[in-house]
Write a protein that holds these residues in place. Structure first.
Motif, short mmCIF file in Angstrom:
data_model
loop_
_atom_site.label_atom_id
_atom_site.label_comp_id
_atom_site.label_asym_id
_atom_site.label_seq_id
_atom_site.Cartn_x
_atom_site.Cartn_y
_atom_site.Cartn_z
N GLU A 114 -39.04 50.97 -6.12
CA GLU A 114 -37.77 50.83 -5.41
C GLU A 114 -36.78 51.90 -5.85
N LEU A 174 -43.36 47.12 -7.31
CA LEU A 174 -42.30 47.19 -6.30
C LEU A 174 -40.97 47.54 -6.94
N GLU A 179 -44.51 50.77 -1.87
CA GLU A 179 -43.80 49.50 -1.68
C GLU A 179 -44.49 48.60 -0.67
N SER A 187 -36.19 44.81 -0.28
CA SER A 187 -36.71 44.41 -1.60
C SER A 187 -36.69 42.91 -1.77
#
Lengths: 157, 354
Positions: free
Chosen positions: B172, B168, B225, B139
């Motif tokens: 996540e 994102l 992602e 991330s």
């Protein structure tokens, strides 16, 4: 709540259907031609308009009577029919005979108005598609061959 | 099954005989870094080729087939082209952050790549919190993307980066939650231990229904992602030209491009490690002969095969579905995937206790 769960399963079903269709597309044989490799082997379509030609028979005779209809019909002056007068052997009268049938490939739009209009079916399309040359005046082609003459019709016209 | 620890230990002993411990460690770090970076670049190039080929098949085309046999060197030629391109200076852009952004993206992705267990005995670093590390480092890319969008001084990159940030960060969550289900099942976060536990049976079979649900959710969330496929809002070319990397050129753009493809590989590799057993062959308890035959297939073939399968799934999805709208995207995450993965964790806990 029930609608929520139903929607999820409906969504999954629809997505799977879409994926099934795209998979069918993937395993379908591809029709793309690989051009320079299949040069000479590639058969063009029968009705493909590649190049205007004047078919000649074995005695080097064509069917063009030099009437000039193709020249009149051509929308952008691609065809030039140059004729001369010659005395006919049977009757002795003056008769128009084809001298040169000039065709400028550079300005042709392949509209096929000339072949449709031709009353004698003297000109036709050939499926040749490789026309590349280095100078423009090479694109002007003479369709009738050297020393060719009008095909004598047998039987009734 | 052959273990690559023999080779690594041999190299280690060789280095230790000729120099002090500190220098050995230093040389080993450099060696591993070089190997990982070269593998990263080569894999990314190959992946770009595969993507173009598969995408062409899905669209009833042939794809790259001119440079080299079956067009294999096409991406190499593209790379040379991209290296020779000029790096354009953007007027009134924040130059430092602009440069930094492309490195942030690729550093995040290389760090994740380095911690993956590739083959039996070939894992650069084996944390006891491996899963946690993977999630944390992967991330990191979102920081790079936000920096890229902010520093290029352009409305397209700005909108793209904001969308990317929203996407994102929210995906996540379900990504982590679905991996958490496997962590509950295995009881450890160490990647080598997770792979070792799958020696009798892969987790996707061992974990019954919750593992399958977690696998599907992980694939969807992981796909989102990587900013690809139906979730490619951050770089929607019809709306934002190229999204957050509109203003980049040359190798800086190349970094974003490489990172995108390698993120796809990383997501597929994590999915195959956590759910499909990583490099572990397919073992069915009770079938001794079958298990022994499966052991003869080398472990890298298993790893690459499973990863390739997951990558193909990603490509299949990408070239099948139209792009989502931003509200549909967030609905999917917060109203569908999140609740399901929360319930799924509960289910998994119950299965583990029983």
């Amino acid at each position: 709540m029930i609608r929520y769960i139903k929607n999820i399963f409906l969504g999954i079903y629809c997505l799977l259907q879409g994926m099934y269709i795209s998979m069918l597309n993937m395993i379908r044989p591809k029709v793309t031609e690989k051009y320079p490799e299949n040069r000479g082997r590639k058969e063009m379509m029968e009705r493909f308009r590649g190049l205007l030609t004047m078919p000649h028979n074995e005695q080097n005779e064509h069917k063009c009577t030099a009437c000039g209809i193709c020249m009149i019909n051509c929308p952008n002056g691609t065809i030039q029919v140059i004729s001369r007068k010659e005395p006919d052997e049977a009757t002795g009268k003056e008769k128009r005979v084809l001298d040169r049938h000039l065709y400028d490939l550079g300005s042709c739009t392949f509209c096929a108005l000339c072949t449709i209009a031709c009353p004698q079916d003297a000109i036709a399309w050939s499926p040749v598609f490789e026309h590349t040359v280095f100078t423009r005046n090479k694109l002007v082609k003479q369709l009738n061959r050297e020393g060719s003459k009008l095909e004598v019709k047998t039987g009734k016209s | 099954m052959y273990s690559f620890t023999d080779i690594t230990h041999w190299i280690d002993r060789l280095l230790r005989n000729s120099m002090t411990d500190g220098w050995t460690l230093f040389v080993e770090f450099i060696l591993i870094g070089a190997v990982i970076m070269v593998a990263y670049a080569l894999l990314a190039l190959f992946l770009i080729y595969v993507e173009r080929r598969v995408c062409a098949w899905f669209q009833c085309r042939i794809g790259p087939n001119r440079v080299g046999p079956w067009g294999l060197f096409q991406t190499g030629a593209d790379m040379i082209k991209i290296l020779l391109k000029e790096l354009i200076r953007i007027n009134r852009a924040d130059r430092f952050l602009f440069r930094l952004a492309s490195f942030m993206v690729i550093i995040g992705s290389i760090c994740t790549f380095g911690a993956l267990p590739f083959v039996k005995g070939l894992q650069a670093i084996d944390f006891n919190i491996g899963v946690f590390y993977l999630l944390a480092v992967s991330s990191l890319g979102v920081v790079g993307i936000l920096l890229a969008g902010w520093s290029s001084n352009s409305k397209y990159t700005m909108i793209g980066a904001m969308r990317s940030g929203a996407q994102l960060i929210s995906y996540e969550l379900s990504c982590g939650l679905s991996l958490l289900a496997i962590v509950i099942l295995s009881g450890t976060m160490q990647l080598s231990e997770i792979v070792a536990q799958q020696s009798e049976m892969w987790f996707i079979f061992k974990g019954h229904v919750p593992a399958v649900i977690a696998f599907v959710i992980y694939l969807i969330a992981g796909h989102a992602e990587t900013n690809r496929g139906p979730f490619d809002l951050p770089e929607a070319e019809s709306e934002l030209t190229a999204g957050y990397h509109t203003e980049y050129s040359g190798i800086q753009f190349g970094f974003f491009y490489l990172a995108e493809y390698m993120n796809m590989f990383i997501i597929a590799a994590i999915a195959s490690t956590m759910f499909l057993g990583g490099w572990m062959p397919l073992h069915i308890p009770g079938w001794e002969g079958f298990n022994r035959v499966m052991d003869y297939i080398p472990s890298f073939a298993w790893f690459l095969g499973k990863t390739g399968f997951c990558i193909f799934l990603a490509l299949w999805v990408r070239w099948s579905f139209p792009r989502l709208r931003i509200d549909q995207l967030l609905n999917l995450e917060w109203k569908v995937l999140m609740p399901i993965s929360l319930v799924n964790i509960l289910l998994m806990a119950i299965t583990v206790i029983l």
